[in-house]
Scaffold this motif. Sequence first.
Motif, PDB file in Angstrom:
ATOM      1  N   LEU A  35       0.709  -1.250   0.077  1.00  0.00           N
ATOM      2  CA  LEU A  35       0.066   0.174  -0.008  1.00  0.00           C
ATOM      3  C   LEU A  35       0.855   1.288  -0.135  1.00  0.00           C
ATOM      4  O   LEU A  35       1.745   1.346   0.569  1.00  0.00           O
ATOM      5  N   THR A  36       0.579   2.156  -0.923  1.00  0.00           N
ATOM      6  CA  THR A  36       1.062   3.528  -0.701  1.00  0.00           C
ATOM      7  C   THR A  36      -0.156   4.705  -0.732  1.00  0.00           C
ATOM      8  O   THR A  36      -1.172   4.364  -0.816  1.00  0.00           O
ATOM      9  N   GLY A  37       0.586   5.699  -0.714  1.00  0.00           N
ATOM     10  CA  GLY A  37      -0.540   7.090  -0.692  1.00  0.00           C
ATOM     11  C   GLY A  37      -0.686   7.789  -1.772  1.00  0.00           C
ATOM     12  O   GLY A  37       0.230   7.495  -2.946  1.00  0.00           O
ATOM     13  N   SER A  38      -1.723   8.545  -2.301  1.00  0.00           N
ATOM     14  CA  SER A  38      -1.743   9.094  -3.385  1.00  0.00           C
ATOM     15  C   SER A  38      -0.720   9.828  -3.743  1.00  0.00           C
ATOM     16  O   SER A  38      -0.196  10.223  -4.815  1.00  0.00           O
ATOM     17  N   THR A  50       6.439 -13.113  -7.411  1.00  0.00           N
ATOM     18  CA  THR A  50       5.979 -12.927  -6.292  1.00  0.00           C
ATOM     19  C   THR A  50       5.562 -11.524  -5.886  1.00  0.00           C
ATOM     20  O   THR A  50       5.400 -11.253  -4.674  1.00  0.00           O
ATOM     21  N   SER A  51       5.738 -10.521  -6.956  1.00  0.00           N
ATOM     22  CA  SER A  51       5.275  -9.329  -6.352  1.00  0.00           C
ATOM     23  C   SER A  51       3.664  -9.206  -5.764  1.00  0.00           C
ATOM     24  O   SER A  51       2.755  -9.991  -6.222  1.00  0.00           O
ATOM     25  N   PRO A  52       3.818  -8.217  -4.784  1.00  0.00           N
ATOM     26  CA  PRO A  52       2.357  -8.320  -4.096  1.00  0.00           C
ATOM     27  C   PRO A  52       1.304  -7.736  -4.897  1.00  0.00           C
ATOM     28  O   PRO A  52       1.538  -6.766  -5.875  1.00  0.00           O
ATOM     29  N   SER A  53      -0.048  -7.883  -4.838  1.00  0.00           N
ATOM     30  CA  SER A  53      -0.926  -6.738  -5.200  1.00  0.00           C
ATOM     31  C   SER A  53      -0.756  -5.514  -4.653  1.00  0.00           C
ATOM     32  O   SER A  53      -0.519  -5.253  -3.801  1.00  0.00           O
ATOM     33  N   ARG A  54      -1.019  -4.345  -5.596  1.00  0.00           N
ATOM     34  CA  ARG A  54      -0.511  -3.207  -5.441  1.00  0.00           C
ATOM     35  C   ARG A  54      -1.980  -2.090  -5.236  1.00  0.00           C
ATOM     36  O   ARG A  54      -2.949  -2.386  -5.924  1.00  0.00           O
ATOM     37  N   HIS A  55      -1.812  -1.295  -4.023  1.00  0.00           N
ATOM     38  CA  HIS A  55      -3.272  -0.704  -3.582  1.00  0.00           C
ATOM     39  C   HIS A  55      -2.437   0.881  -3.263  1.00  0.00           C
ATOM     40  O   HIS A  55      -1.592   0.931  -2.802  1.00  0.00           O
ATOM     41  N   VAL A  56      -3.337   1.843  -3.575  1.00  0.00           N
ATOM     42  CA  VAL A  56      -3.165   3.394  -3.345  1.00  0.00           C
ATOM     43  C   VAL A  56      -4.300   3.692  -2.780  1.00  0.00           C
ATOM     44  O   VAL A  56      -5.398   3.664  -3.008  1.00  0.00           O
TER      45      VAL A  56
END
Length: 226
Positions: free
Chosen positions: A87-90, A110-116
């Motif tokens: 998770l990262t921020g906008s 193995t890259s994780p799913s990415r969320h913002v």
Amino acid sequence: PKVNGGGIAALQAAAIEVEVGEGAAQAIEINRGFLSRIRRLRPWVTLKTATSADGFIAHEDGTSKWITGEAARENGHHLRSRNDAILTGSGTYLYDAPQLTVRIAGLEDTSPSRHVLDRRGRVQSSEFRVRTEETLNELIHNMAREGVNYLMVEAGAALSKSFLEAGLIDELYWYRAPKELGNGIAAFHGAWDKMAGHPPITHQQPLADDTLTVYRFTNPPSLIGD
């Protein structure tokens, strides 16, 4: 809940002798993400930051191209590979355009799913899932419901501070470079220095010229209780 002792009962019903408790501490450690999701309805949350020796993540203008060296960055990629989601921020997404993938030969899958996290409607992305939850508690509970056992937060000072102050961090990976910036954007906007007490250090290692220090806020056995 789907098992809840059923496996032990099945073995005993088949006349297999079962000893309970052997290796419990190790089992809890390696399954802490799953236990966190089942017991607390939230993932095991790891916060990652990289700073100069004097605690800055970037210069005052926001530029911070690779404060740490190659060994530390590779270690960070291995850390990503051990998480289900990142998770990262906008602000970080729009300013730095991070990939947040695992870029180590043989581990790309193995890259994780990415969320913002974007509550202001600023992000349009086909590669990141845009999250709009109003609170961090709601966010991590929703991610747990989606099956995320391990969540890595790799964000700027503001979102990192919010997670830290909300008490939602289980583990902190802090990469420190030997150089000093003198001034700039402080890690967690200085929230670390205002904490009443810091969690214990569970691991520390040199990474070429840099140093990794791992702090643990949550003791895995506490996920089980008495």
